[in-house]
Design a protein around this motif. Structure first.
Motif, PDB file in Angstrom:
ATOM      1  N   LEU A 173     -15.513  14.387   1.835  1.00  0.00           N
ATOM      2  CA  LEU A 173     -14.390  12.849   0.944  1.00  0.00           C
ATOM      3  C   LEU A 173     -13.525  13.263   1.101  1.00  0.00           C
ATOM      4  O   LEU A 173     -12.492  14.127   0.076  1.00  0.00           O
ATOM      5  CB  LEU A 173     -15.167  12.690  -0.660  1.00  0.00           C
ATOM      6  N   ARG A 174     -12.692  12.630   1.574  1.00  0.00           N
ATOM      7  CA  ARG A 174     -10.768  12.446   1.284  1.00  0.00           C
ATOM      8  C   ARG A 174     -10.957  11.427   0.611  1.00  0.00           C
ATOM      9  O   ARG A 174      -9.940  12.012  -0.249  1.00  0.00           O
ATOM     10  CB  ARG A 174     -10.358  11.727   2.517  1.00  0.00           C
ATOM     11  N   SER A 175     -10.942  10.178   0.221  1.00  0.00           N
ATOM     12  CA  SER A 175     -10.394   9.370  -1.161  1.00  0.00           C
ATOM     13  C   SER A 175     -11.139   8.573  -1.513  1.00  0.00           C
ATOM     14  O   SER A 175     -11.800   8.035  -0.570  1.00  0.00           O
ATOM     15  CB  SER A 175      -8.822   9.093  -0.432  1.00  0.00           C
ATOM     16  N   ILE A 176     -10.624   7.628  -2.078  1.00  0.00           N
ATOM     17  CA  ILE A 176     -11.652   6.132  -2.584  1.00  0.00           C
ATOM     18  C   ILE A 176     -10.213   4.962  -2.658  1.00  0.00           C
ATOM     19  O   ILE A 176      -9.285   5.086  -3.038  1.00  0.00           O
ATOM     20  CB  ILE A 176     -12.282   6.064  -3.434  1.00  0.00           C
ATOM     21  N   THR A 177     -10.183   4.472  -1.761  1.00  0.00           N
ATOM     22  CA  THR A 177      -9.485   3.094  -1.939  1.00  0.00           C
ATOM     23  C   THR A 177      -9.745   1.993  -2.463  1.00  0.00           C
ATOM     24  O   THR A 177     -11.126   1.129  -2.355  1.00  0.00           O
ATOM     25  CB  THR A 177      -8.975   2.452  -0.510  1.00  0.00           C
ATOM     26  N   VAL A 178      -9.254   1.027  -3.494  1.00  0.00           N
ATOM     27  CA  VAL A 178      -9.770   0.295  -3.695  1.00  0.00           C
ATOM     28  C   VAL A 178      -9.326  -1.125  -3.801  1.00  0.00           C
ATOM     29  O   VAL A 178      -7.025  -0.448  -3.544  1.00  0.00           O
ATOM     30  CB  VAL A 178      -9.335   0.658  -5.878  1.00  0.00           C
ATOM     31  N   PRO A 179      -9.319  -1.468  -3.599  1.00  0.00           N
ATOM     32  CA  PRO A 179      -8.723  -3.005  -2.736  1.00  0.00           C
ATOM     33  C   PRO A 179      -7.895  -4.036  -3.819  1.00  0.00           C
ATOM     34  O   PRO A 179      -7.817  -4.746  -5.540  1.00  0.00           O
ATOM     35  CB  PRO A 179      -9.295  -4.104  -2.190  1.00  0.00           C
ATOM     36  N   LEU A 180      -6.840  -4.411  -3.516  1.00  0.00           N
ATOM     37  CA  LEU A 180      -5.923  -5.579  -4.302  1.00  0.00           C
ATOM     38  C   LEU A 180      -6.745  -5.878  -5.434  1.00  0.00           C
ATOM     39  O   LEU A 180      -6.770  -6.543  -6.675  1.00  0.00           O
ATOM     40  CB  LEU A 180      -5.002  -6.203  -3.638  1.00  0.00           C
ATOM     41  N   SER A 181      -7.535  -7.042  -4.267  1.00  0.00           N
ATOM     42  CA  SER A 181      -8.362  -8.118  -5.022  1.00  0.00           C
ATOM     43  C   SER A 181      -8.518  -7.426  -6.396  1.00  0.00           C
ATOM     44  O   SER A 181      -9.452  -8.242  -7.455  1.00  0.00           O
ATOM     45  CB  SER A 181      -9.342  -8.831  -4.643  1.00  0.00           C
ATOM     46  N   SER A 182      -9.410  -5.696  -6.713  1.00  0.00           N
ATOM     47  CA  SER A 182     -10.230  -5.409  -7.593  1.00  0.00           C
ATOM     48  C   SER A 182      -9.138  -4.922  -8.726  1.00  0.00           C
ATOM     49  O   SER A 182      -9.840  -5.613  -9.440  1.00  0.00           O
ATOM     50  CB  SER A 182     -11.334  -4.029  -7.055  1.00  0.00           C
ATOM     51  N   LEU A 183      -8.112  -5.149  -8.083  1.00  0.00           N
ATOM     52  CA  LEU A 183      -7.057  -4.304  -9.539  1.00  0.00           C
ATOM     53  C   LEU A 183      -6.434  -5.441  -9.749  1.00  0.00           C
ATOM     54  O   LEU A 183      -6.426  -5.753 -11.297  1.00  0.00           O
ATOM     55  CB  LEU A 183      -5.753  -3.592  -8.396  1.00  0.00           C
ATOM     56  N   LEU A 184      -6.259  -7.010  -9.529  1.00  0.00           N
ATOM     57  CA  LEU A 184      -5.801  -7.568  -9.950  1.00  0.00           C
ATOM     58  C   LEU A 184      -6.767  -8.886 -11.177  1.00  0.00           C
ATOM     59  O   LEU A 184      -6.709  -9.826 -11.731  1.00  0.00           O
ATOM     60  CB  LEU A 184      -5.441  -8.658  -8.657  1.00  0.00           C
ATOM     61  N   ALA A 185      -8.409  -7.846 -10.869  1.00  0.00           N
ATOM     62  CA  ALA A 185      -9.344  -8.702 -11.703  1.00  0.00           C
ATOM     63  C   ALA A 185      -9.099  -8.353 -13.374  1.00  0.00           C
ATOM     64  O   ALA A 185      -8.885  -7.277 -13.829  1.00  0.00           O
ATOM     65  CB  ALA A 185     -10.904  -8.329 -10.754  1.00  0.00           C
TER      66      ALA A 185
END
Length: 282
Positions: A173-185
């Motif tokens: 597992l290198r990383s996890i990316t959280v999308p912008l729409s979720s960051l704005l939620a």
């Protein structure tokens, strides 16, 4: 705990160094689980903390969280809080779940400074609250496959059951990316345990995106994170129906709570979360 079967520790500097992974080899990041109990099958550790991955990095489509990001770094990633690089932007309310999920763990601040996001995700324990939070935020795992390819896997599809994930032998597992729409939620969080300092019996997290789409995620009460999707904030009837429709085989059973109790309390918490999401829609 001393691991007296270990014969070699490989200090990884580049991806090619991960080729040493095999049946008797484990990835070492924080090591808080590895060194907590005997690991008699292991003869080699590959230390990935030396790969130089930024703990948190703002990318074009959201926020990338390295597998080696510590819980302390993850919990400190709140809007306006500087944590090395980058300075996370104001107006990302979804990151509130980061610290809330870390506080749901029964762990000291010493563990927070050592244990990693990747470790919590890859252990795939029902009480893995960081795994649950990143799943609730539609996180996507970047997996470095053993054949040299890269795979993007939504975290909602990452875990099969306690301790078993999509990772094959040699995958990292290198990383996890959280999308912008979720960051704005806007989010909501509820937790319950049988004892004040006990392992979580049920954790329920809600998310309402800017476009109204709503998601309620259950973890700790289930053998893997369960994600319930709605076009808008669910009504009390809708959320009760969705929780009631969860396969009975998914409810977890251990000394920290029976399946019937977990189902009941998860339903109560889910209704509270749904109500909060509706209020935030007004």
């Amino acid at each position: 705990m001393d691991l007296d079967t270990i014969r070699e520790v490989v200090v990884a500097r580049e991806r090619a160094d991960l080729g040493a992974l095999g049946a008797s080899t484990a990835v070492l990041a924080g090591g808080t689980f590895l060194f907590s109990e005997p690991q008699d099958r292991l003869e080699r550790l590959v230390d990935i903390t030396t790969m130089g991955w930024p703990a948190l990095e703002v990318v074009a489509d959201g926020l990338e969280i390295a597998a080696t990001c510590t819980l302390a770094e993850f919990a400190g990633a709140a809007p306006g809080r500087e944590l090395g690089t980058p300075v996370l932007r104001e107006g990302w309310p979804g990151t509130v779940l980061f610290a809330q999920s870390c506080r749901a763990l029964l762990a000291s601040h010493k563990i927070w400074r050592t244990a990693t996001v990747g470790g919590n995700v890859c252990l795939a324990l029902p009480a893995g609250a960081v795994l649950g939070a990143l799943t609730a935020l539609d996180g996507v795992a970047l997996v470095w496959a053993s054949d040299g390819s890269d795979r993007g896997i939504p975290l909602r599809d990452f875990v099969f059951e306690p301790g078993r994930t999509v990772l094959g032998q040699g995958d990292v597992l290198r990383s996890i990316t959280v999308p912008l729409s979720s960051l704005l939620a806007r989010t909501s969080f509820r937790k319950i345990a049988l004892a004040p300092l006990g392992r979580s019996g049920a954790v329920v997290m809600g998310r309402r995106d800017p476009d109204g789409r709503s998601v309620v995620t259950l973890t700790a009460a289930t053998i893997r994170p369960v994600v319930l999707d709605f076009a808008g904030p669910p009504s009390e009837t809708e959320i009760a129906g969705a929780v009631g429709a969860i396969d009975s085989a998914l409810w977890f059973d251990d000394p920290h709570g029976s399946p019937d109790w977990r189902r009941h309390v998860a339903g109560l918490l889910a209704r509270e979360v749904a109500e909060e999401l509706r209020e935030r829609a007004l």
